[in-house]
Design an enzyme around this catalytic site. Structure first.
Site, short mmCIF file in Angstrom:
data_model
loop_
_atom_site.label_atom_id
_atom_site.label_comp_id
_atom_site.label_asym_id
_atom_site.label_seq_id
_atom_site.Cartn_x
_atom_site.Cartn_y
_atom_site.Cartn_z
N MET A 166 0.83 -1.21 0.00
CA MET A 166 0.00 0.00 0.00
C MET A 166 0.86 1.26 0.00
O MET A 166 0.38 2.36 0.32
CB MET A 166 -0.95 0.01 1.20
N HIS A 216 9.41 -3.36 3.58
CA HIS A 216 8.96 -3.56 2.21
C HIS A 216 10.14 -3.83 1.28
O HIS A 216 10.09 -4.70 0.41
CB HIS A 216 8.21 -2.33 1.71
N ARG A 268 2.39 2.68 9.69
CA ARG A 268 1.64 3.45 10.69
C ARG A 268 2.51 3.93 11.84
O ARG A 268 2.03 4.72 12.67
CB ARG A 268 0.46 2.61 11.21
#
Length: 280
Positions: free
Chosen positions: A30, A37, A189
């Site tokens: 996302m 990642h 987050r």
């Protein structure tokens, strides 16, 4: 690195690779990419000839009052990071491209039982959104392998089950959680945490490590251990959603000393919901 924003361009690029006999690896994301990642990209590069990454903030997996509008979108920085790590292409679709008829009438994919536990119990519809978009991306990319981080342990289990149930010819690779030096699992987050909250955040992993030590020492009263762990988090300023000592395969609550176990946890710190896990 090629940036692809349409299905036609995506299929054209994939077709060229397949005609050349290339093995294709896929990393769905996302965006707002961090080192975790990029580690997935590195693993994918080691297992395939070509690596394609998708960046799509999927509205179907966000519930009411969740952070869809404020979710960080950092496409330029993401592309720079993917270029440094030698990804071959990035697919950047819009919601209109992925859900042309809108979410209300979109066909969906749902994995029962696994999707109802843990985060699924507290975020209704979340895993339906995850499995639907991953299935759709798998159909578009048709990769040989796909890499996912183990930080989202339940998500990984759901995707594995979906691939099995739908007979998709894709090898799913789970990659170990990337952590900061103080143990906090890397997450997009984490950027929501204040300075004071960021200093407290590693307590979540520390509590999981304490649980692991207690179980290794012979304490098998799992429900009592879970309650004690929640109390420690609460005392540290967290609002726990759950801490569950579970079976690694079924994700049901563990009941025996011999079954392979994973500790799954989610807790809020301020306005930020953190998740983590620890395999035993």
């Amino acid at each position: 690195m090629n940036t692809l924003s349409t299905i036609e361009d995506l299929r054209a690029q994939l077709g060229r690779w397949r005609r050349a006999g290339d093995k294709i690896a896929f990393v769905p994301t996302m965006g707002n990419l961090h080192q975790g990642h990029l580690q997935l990209v590195d693993i994918a590069k080691s297992r395939a000839d070509k690596v394609i990454v998708s960046i799509f903030v999927n509205p179907m997996q966000f519930g009411q009052n969740e952070d869809l509008a404020s979710y960080p979108r950092t496409l330029d920085a993401d592309i720079a990071g993917l270029t440094r790590h030698a990804a071959d292409a990035v697919f950047t679709p819009t919601p209109q491209l992925m859900y042309p008829r809108g979410l209300d009438v979109q066909t969906f994919v749902e994995v029962p039982q696994l999707g109802d536990l843990h985060c699924g119990a507290n975020r209704p519809g979340h895993f339906r959104g995850v499995s639907t978009i991953v299935c759709k991306l798998f159909n578009l990319v048709q990769p040989d392998i796909a890499c996912f981080g183990k930080k989202d342990y339940q998500q990984l289990a759901i995707i594995r089950q979906m691939v099995t149930d739908l007979s998709l010819p894709i090898e799913i690779i789970g990659v170990a959680t990337e952590r900061a030096s103080d143990g906090l699992a890397l997450s997009s987050r984490n950027g929501y945490l204040s300075k004071e909250e960021r200093a407290k955040a590693p307590v979540l992993y520390q509590v999981l490590q304490q649980l692991k030590t207690q179980i290794a020492g012979g304490n098998h009263d799992y429900r009592a251990l879970e309650q004690q762990a929640k109390a420690r988090l609460t005392a540290a300023g967290f609002v726990p959603d759950y801490i569950n000592i579970s079976n690694q395969q079924s994700l049901m609550l563990a009941t025996t000393a011999t079954e392979p176990k994973v500790i799954l946890a989610a807790a809020r710190l301020g306005t930020t919901r953190l998740i983590d896990n620890l395999e035993l």
